[in-house]
Design a protein around this motif. Structure first.
Motif, PDB file in Angstrom:
ATOM      1  N   LEU A   1      46.113 -23.695 -37.771  1.00 13.59           N
ATOM      2  CA  LEU A   1      45.159 -24.674 -37.228  1.00 13.59           C
ATOM      3  C   LEU A   1      43.901 -23.912 -36.839  1.00 13.59           C
ATOM      4  O   LEU A   1      43.939 -23.022 -35.980  1.00 13.59           O
ATOM      5  N   SER A   2      42.802 -24.234 -37.522  1.00 18.21           N
ATOM      6  CA  SER A   2      41.584 -23.431 -37.386  1.00 18.21           C
ATOM      7  C   SER A   2      40.393 -24.307 -36.997  1.00 18.21           C
ATOM      8  O   SER A   2      40.308 -25.466 -37.410  1.00 18.21           O
ATOM      9  N   ALA A   3      39.492 -23.721 -36.293  1.00 14.75           N
ATOM     10  CA  ALA A   3      38.342 -24.476 -35.803  1.00 14.75           C
ATOM     11  C   ALA A   3      37.256 -24.631 -36.867  1.00 14.75           C
ATOM     12  O   ALA A   3      37.005 -23.723 -37.661  1.00 14.75           O
ATOM     13  N   CYS A   4      36.626 -25.799 -36.871  1.00 12.70           N
ATOM     14  CA  CYS A   4      35.416 -26.038 -37.652  1.00 12.70           C
ATOM     15  C   CYS A   4      34.392 -26.654 -36.690  1.00 12.70           C
ATOM     16  O   CYS A   4      34.140 -27.865 -36.718  1.00 12.70           O
ATOM     17  N   PRO A   5      33.814 -25.814 -35.801  1.00 10.14           N
ATOM     18  CA  PRO A   5      32.903 -26.346 -34.784  1.00 10.14           C
ATOM     19  C   PRO A   5      31.761 -27.166 -35.398  1.00 10.14           C
ATOM     20  O   PRO A   5      31.375 -28.198 -34.855  1.00 10.14           O
ATOM     21  N   THR A   6      31.266 -26.730 -36.553  1.00 12.43           N
ATOM     22  CA  THR A   6      30.111 -27.397 -37.150  1.00 12.43           C
ATOM     23  C   THR A   6      30.415 -28.866 -37.438  1.00 12.43           C
ATOM     24  O   THR A   6      29.645 -29.747 -37.059  1.00 12.43           O
ATOM     25  N   TYR A   7      31.540 -29.134 -38.103  1.00 12.65           N
ATOM     26  CA  TYR A   7      31.823 -30.520 -38.489  1.00 12.65           C
ATOM     27  C   TYR A   7      32.729 -31.254 -37.506  1.00 12.65           C
ATOM     28  O   TYR A   7      32.972 -32.444 -37.658  1.00 12.65           O
ATOM     29  N   TRP A   8      33.187 -30.530 -36.504  1.00 11.99           N
ATOM     30  CA  TRP A   8      33.817 -31.235 -35.385  1.00 11.99           C
ATOM     31  C   TRP A   8      32.735 -31.637 -34.367  1.00 11.99           C
ATOM     32  O   TRP A   8      33.018 -32.348 -33.415  1.00 11.99           O
TER      33      TRP A   8
END
Ligand SMILES: Cc1ncc(C[n+]2csc(CCOP(=O)(O)OP(=O)(O)O)c2C)c(N)n1
Lengths: 250, 353
Positions: A212-219
């Motif tokens: 489970l990895s972060a996608c700050p840009t599209y979150w």
């Protein structure tokens, strides 16, 4: 008495600056990969398969032999490499659009054949590279470019849990979901990835590590809030656990 | 050492591949090429080589891409609908400069069509099929012997140019049995310094067709085009039958070339100056070979199991110098000798008038 651990830069990691967004999970996963390749001393006999997605240029960061694969086809490409050269250590690195949508057939059948290679599956619940569209893993009500009002499970389905689906197959030797939202979880992730490569080198067959990895840009969240979001919002839908470990069973 | 045997065309391709040094075969069932996959299922393991029945043609072609990237001699085969599915992979393979062999035992189309012989995939094979500017080297066998020989040779050609090579056959060539001679041959081995073998004592190798840095993709394309020029220069082939004094040239490949030859023979017996030009390479197309006969030729008749696809390349080759006629059937229909002869007579009737 406690010792302060000293972390050095893995030799396998090139000194090119990573093009990933701040807080992106790909950078963490690939740095872990580099360290594991060093630790197992397999840099001279490992071949990686890059996905179509934000991680397509993984070979810019890992100084190893690598192949691109068409969107979703990494499992078939990895199968071809491993069958041709069983002495190589092979991994596929795939995003959730790549693996769970367009490449669903390829991953399921590579797993079912028990192909002796390792899959690192980056689940960020979104299509990063193309600008943040819905993925099969997108959460209900999650806003994306193609679900502007939030994902409606009535018409677009529910998040697909790949580890659970994978666990219906008899062949895989290791299936686990983990996250990279804290130092402790990053360490756990590293241990699981290491185990997956060890199993491959022991000839145990297909191993599958979902991260489970972060996608700050599209979150649309800050890197820090993204880390909290993983634990608070993703993990309840995608429980982090080991679904199968043939090594522990025997 | 050579051995005389009786085989069908599909099996002959399989044995040719094995003798051509094929290390890995990846297939998916489809008629009329199933005998080939079946042959490989039996014989590849016997030679301690790789056989995998893939979950789809899409997977099979990508397995080929992986194996070829790792330096193996890899092959896949299918028939028309399956070859359509492989087009994405073919584009990636061409872009990455990987050697491999693909066999298309064509059947009737479009769509699911039928399982009867056809030549409707000529455009797909010769003009692209997948996206982007690329070429396959396309060989067109016309006998079971050639099914065997061309397949074996295809691996050498693929390695020599780091280019995909297609054997474009049809259901009749795949299904029919003929005696053929199997020869032991030494594959031409080239060192694959670019292959994925583990980064040992050298810089990393990358199999790629993605070039995000401005200008790099164009350079890759220019290099491909330069390679295609070299291939065209060295590998263009055609088989000529009594073309030296021919006034009417029948131009046909594969199954249709056999029929054309029968017609030409009968015409000759009647004192008519008819020859056959059979392209052996469909790309590169033997343009210059046809042009070398233009001073004498009065007419050209192209025969295909299609609505007329190769005829476009013939027209490009002759550039209006002589009339180019067409006779063909589609959807599994095979032109008959009498049908072709009637068309030839009609054309020659025009000549005499
Ligand atoms: C056949 C094909 N369809 C669509 C695309 C466009 N495309 C590029 S990346 C991508 C999705 C990537 O999303 P994911 O696998 O989740 O990886 P991420 O970028 O989030 O890491 C798509 C649809 C493509 N390159 N090829």
């Amino acid at each position: 008495m406690s010792e302060t651990p000293v972390y050095t830069r893995p030799e396998t990691l090139t000194d090119r600056p990573m093009a990933y967004c701040p807080g992106c999970g790909h950078g963490i996963a690939q740095t872990l990969l580099a360290g594991i390749i060093d630790e197992l001393k397999i840099r001279e006999r490992i071949v990686g398969v890059a996905p179509v997605g934000c991680a397509v240029e993984t070979y810019n960061y890992l100084d190893i032999d690598m192949s691109e694969a068409a969107h979703g086809r990494a499992p078939a490409v990895a199968t071809g490499i491993k069958r041709a050269r069983p002495d190589l250590v092979v991994f596929g690195y795939q995003g959730d659009g790549d693996l769970a949508s367009i490449g669903l057939a390829e991953i399921m059948h590579a797993a079912n054949r028990g192909e002796n290679y390792t899959t690192i599956f980056i689940n960020n619940t979104i299509y990063g590279m193309t600008g943040g569209q819905m993925a099969p893993t997108t959460l209900p009500r999650q806003k994306t470019q193609t679900t502007p009002l939030g994902r409606d499970p009535e018409t677009t389905g529910h998040p697909m849990r790949m580890c659970e689906i994978m666990a219906t197959l008899d062949s895989p030797c290791l299936i686990a979901r983990t996250a990279t939202d804290s130092v402790a979880n990053i360490r756990k992730t590293r241990a699981l990835m290491l185990k997956a490569f060890r199993y491959q080198m022991e000839g145990r067959g297909f191993s599958f590590i979902e991260i489970l990895s972060a996608c700050p840009t599209y979150w649309r969240l800050s890197p820090k809030d993204s880390m909290d979001y993983i634990g608070q919002t993703l993990v309840p839908v995608f429980p982090c656990r080991i679904f199968r470990d043939r090594g522990a069973e025997s | 050492m050579s051995e005389r045997v009786l085989m069908n065309g599909n099996e002959a391709v399989g044995e040719g591949a094995i003798r051509g040094g094929c290390d890995c075969y990846f297939g998916y069932p489809i008629t009329p090429q199933n005998e080939l996959t079946a042959y490989m299922a039996v014989h590849m393991p016997r030679h301690e080589r790789v056989f995998v029945q893939a979950e789809s043609e899409v997977a099979a072609i990508n397995m080929v891409y992986g194996a070829a990237g790792a330096g193996a001699r890899a092959m896949t085969s299918s028939s028309s609908p399956g070859v359509s599915l492989k087009q994405e992979g073919m584009s990636y393979i061409a872009g990455a400069g990987l050697p491999m062999v693909i066999v298309n035992v064509q059947r009737g189309g479009p769509g699911l069509g039928n399982i009867d012989p056809a030549q409707g995939d000529y455009f797909q094979a010769v003009k692209g099929g997948g996206h982007g500017d690329y070429r396959l080297l396309v060989l067109a066998p016309a006998s079971v012997q050639e099914m065997h020989d061309f397949t074996a040779e295809a691996f050498d050609l693929a390695d020599r140019y780091r280019n995909p090579v297609m054997i474009l056959a049809d259901g009749r060539l795949g299904q029919m049995m003929e005696p053929l001679t199997l020869r032991t041959r030494e594959p031409e081995r080239v060192e694959k310094t670019w292959a994925l073998t583990g980064k040992r004592g050298r810089a990393q190798n990358i199999v790629r067709s993605y070039f995000s840095v401005e200008g790099v993709l164009e350079k890759n394309n220019l290099a491909l085009q330069e390679k295609y020029r070299r291939i065209a220069e060295a590998e263009t082939r055609a088989d000529c039958y009594r073309m030296d004094d021919a006034e009417l040239a029948l131009v046909a490949y594969g199954t249709c070339a056999r029929l054309a030859k029968a017609v030409a023979r009968a015409c000759r017996a009647d004192g008519l100056r008819v020859g056959v030009l059979r392209p052996v390479t469909l790309w590169p197309w033997p343009t210059e070979i046809l042009r070398s006969h233009l001073d004498r030729l009065k007419q050209v008749l192209v025969v295909e199991m299609s609505a007329g696809q190769m005829v476009e390349d013939v027209r490009l080759a002759v550039e209006g110098a002589v009339p180019v006629h067409f006779h063909g059937r589609m959807g599994g229909g095979v032109p008959s000798v009498t049908g072709i002869r009637a068309k030839a007579d009609e054309i020659m009737g025009r000549i005499s008038r």
